[in-house]
Scaffold this active site. Structure first.
Site, short mmCIF file in Angstrom:
data_model
loop_
_atom_site.label_atom_id
_atom_site.label_comp_id
_atom_site.label_asym_id
_atom_site.label_seq_id
_atom_site.Cartn_x
_atom_site.Cartn_y
_atom_site.Cartn_z
N ALA A 1 11.54 1.87 3.01
CA ALA A 1 10.92 0.88 3.62
C ALA A 1 9.69 0.88 2.65
O ALA A 1 9.17 1.63 1.90
CB ALA A 1 10.40 0.73 4.95
N VAL B 1 0.92 -1.22 0.03
CA VAL B 1 0.02 -0.14 -0.04
C VAL B 1 0.83 1.22 0.00
O VAL B 1 0.31 2.40 -0.10
CB VAL B 1 -1.03 0.14 1.29
N VAL C 1 5.61 -0.49 2.77
CA VAL C 1 4.25 -0.87 3.68
C VAL C 1 3.15 -1.76 2.86
O VAL C 1 2.95 -1.62 1.98
CB VAL C 1 3.86 0.57 4.03
N LYS D 1 5.55 -2.39 7.73
CA LYS D 1 6.65 -1.75 7.37
C LYS D 1 7.82 -2.48 7.20
O LYS D 1 8.34 -2.94 8.39
CB LYS D 1 6.70 -0.26 8.11
N ASP E 1 10.85 15.38 9.17
CA ASP E 1 10.36 14.89 7.75
C ASP E 1 8.84 14.79 7.66
O ASP E 1 7.99 13.97 7.22
CB ASP E 1 10.74 13.32 7.33
N GLY F 1 8.53 3.98 0.36
CA GLY F 1 9.46 5.26 0.80
C GLY F 1 10.78 4.89 0.39
O GLY F 1 11.06 3.93 -0.46
N ARG F 2 11.66 5.72 0.86
CA ARG F 2 12.98 5.66 0.50
C ARG F 2 13.65 4.37 1.21
O ARG F 2 14.76 3.85 0.58
CB ARG F 2 13.58 7.01 0.98
#
Length: 500
Positions: free
Chosen positions: A188, A182, A190, A213, A313, A185-186
């Protein structure tokens, strides 16, 4: 000689006898002073007193030394009438009373301590057994057969925090079945996943939905940092993603974080696909500010001290939307615990982190004040202001709503740090706030807060707590908005009835 009692120098030799019962053979002890030469001064007639004492036991066959009181010091004497009865001297059944006292004084405290230790250990064992029994009655941590949901699986409810942080020390891996990816990211990916809940009454296998994650082995540092941030019990808050546990999956060579699953997805996706009302904006914006304020605070809601945390972030894709349309902060891979014990060198080693589009000017320029931990919070507030701008851009209270665009939408999809420097530092640029936005009183107030939050001077920015309080003060505007909506609906209905 029969019937005579031998006494002499040996009486003086045994004025201070040994402390324990023994059989002794003193030197120079006369046997029969009328037969052989000895050092004895006299062979005593028991009819007469000796040293003022009457020898009452002269008929004994053995020379048994007995202490006599009142002689000014410890005094022992024996008398006997047997053949060479004074050949051996006995101190039978004698124990020095002083030695007994010393032994008692020494042993009694040890015995008392031993009793206390044994009693304490027993009480502790009983307490632990009762705790274990209580846990067994409630059900073991890995057995969710009691049917209490720890995650959501529908739009109508959110994850419960009942079990949050209760599984941090599991030695066994949770029975989880991955469903579908779903997010990515940089560091990991998810996944939506099913956590097995044990067999139900009907015999069918039950599940609860969770989010997994997944970090690969070379992303251990990011996983470890996020796990440590999540493991802090003081992090728990309605506007922070609920955390269950972290696992090392050695077979897959992966590290997992297991958290709540929120089906509405992240804020960026939600804004892309939805136009929000003023009430939605008030809910989303206020909850975001409260979540950031909780991170930055040095105490919990109940007043207990906690270590402040800088997210570092904050962006719309790192904020999840709950079913009640409130925000939920996630992705703490770059977060920093603002511990007062951290040195300037340790803070400097944290590096220039975050997403370039949302970086504060001082972060882009690498001139953040490392001697003041408030600087990290001020950078978060700048990023939060950009997210609030995104919300307003998709709110129908501003009038015409355009397609979703991220902050600085005129730049390319993933601008680099140098591109953002040109826009934010050189040109002092910020996302546009059109005049038509401020026609709505509530939007006008939010825009005023946004402009104070993205001020070029970090010291001039509002705190997240101040922004949260301002949203709280806007509650009356939200109620007025609801009343206006209701009045419009009533007017429309009357108009329709009149037409008929």
């Amino acid at each position: 000689m029969q019937g005579r009692t031998a006494v002499g120098d040996f009486l003086h030799a045994y004025k201070h006898p040994p402390a324990r019962a023994s059989i002794l053979k003193p030197r120079q002890l006369c046997k029969f002073c009328d037969v052989r030469a000895t050092t004895c001064a006299v062979c005593h007639n028991p009819a007469h007193k000796l040293y003022g004492l009457v020898l009452e036991d002269y008929n004994n066959s053995k020379c048994e030394m007995k202490e006599r009181k009142g002689m000014g010091s410890q005094f022992f004497i024996c008398s006997c009438s047997g053949e060479e009865c004074n050949e051996h001297i006995f101190f039978n059944s004698y124990v020095n009373s002083q030695v007994v006292s010393v032994i008692l004084v020494s042993l009694v405290p040890l015995l008392v301590m031993a009793v206390l230790v044994i009693t304490s250990f027993y009480c502790y064992r009983v307490y632990r057994q009762r705790q274990a029994s209580s846990r067994r009655k409630r059900g073991p941590p890995l057995d969710f057969s009691d049917g209490r949901a720890i995650m959501i699986d529908d739009e109508g409810s959110d994850s419960s925090s009942t079990h949050a942080n209760n599984l941090n020390h599991n030695t066994e891996l949770l029975p989880i079945e991955l469903d579908m990816q779903v997010g990515k990211g940089r560091f990991a990916e998810v996944y939506k996943a099913k956590l097995k809940q044990g067999s139900s009454v009907s015999g069918e296998q039950g599940f609860e939905t969770v989010a997994i994650k997944i970090f690969q082995y070379d992303e251990y540092a990011s996983w470890k940092n996020e796990k440590e941030i999540f493991s802090d019990a003081d992090l728990r808050h309605d506007n922070v993603l609920h955390f269950l546990t972290a696992e090392e999956r050695k077979v897959q060579r992966q590290y997992w974080l297991i958290t709540a699953y929120l089906p509405r997805g992240n804020l960026q996706e939600y804004l892309i696909h939805h136009i929000i009302s003023w009430h939605d904006l008030w809910m989303l914006g206020g909850s975001l500010a409260r979540g950031v304020a909780h991170l930055h605070s040095d105490h919990t809601t109940c007043g207990r001290y906690k270590v402040p945390i800088a997210h570092r972030d904050i962006k719309s894709s790192n904020i999840l939307v709950k079913s009640d349309l409130t925000c939920c902060l996630c992705d703490f891979g770059l977060a920093l615990r603002l511990d007062n014990t951290l040195s300037v060198d340790e803070l400097a080693n944290s590096g220039q982190v975050g997403t370039a589009r949302y970086m504060a000017p001082e972060v882009l320029e690498s001139r953040i004040n490392l001697e003041n931990i408030e600087s990290f919070k001020q950078a978060d507030v700048y990023s939060m202001a950009l997210v609030l701008w995104e919300m307003i851009s998709r709110c129908n209270a501003i009038g015409e709503v355009k397609e979703y665009e991220p902050p600085f939408g005129n730049l390319r999809e993933h601008p680099c740090v140098e591109s953002m420097k040109d826009s934010v530092l050189r040109d002092r640029g910020r996302p546009e706030i059109p005049d038509r936005w401020i026609n709505h009183t509530g939007i006008q107030m939010v825009c005023a807060s946004i402009e104070e939050c993205w001020d070029h001077d970090p010291e001039a920015r509002l705190t997240a707590q101040c922004v949260a309080e301002r949203f709280y003060d806007m509650e009356y505007l939200d109620k007025l908005s609801d009343r206006s909506d209701s009045e419009e609906k009533i007017t429309e209905e009357i108009f329709v009835v009149d037409e008929k």
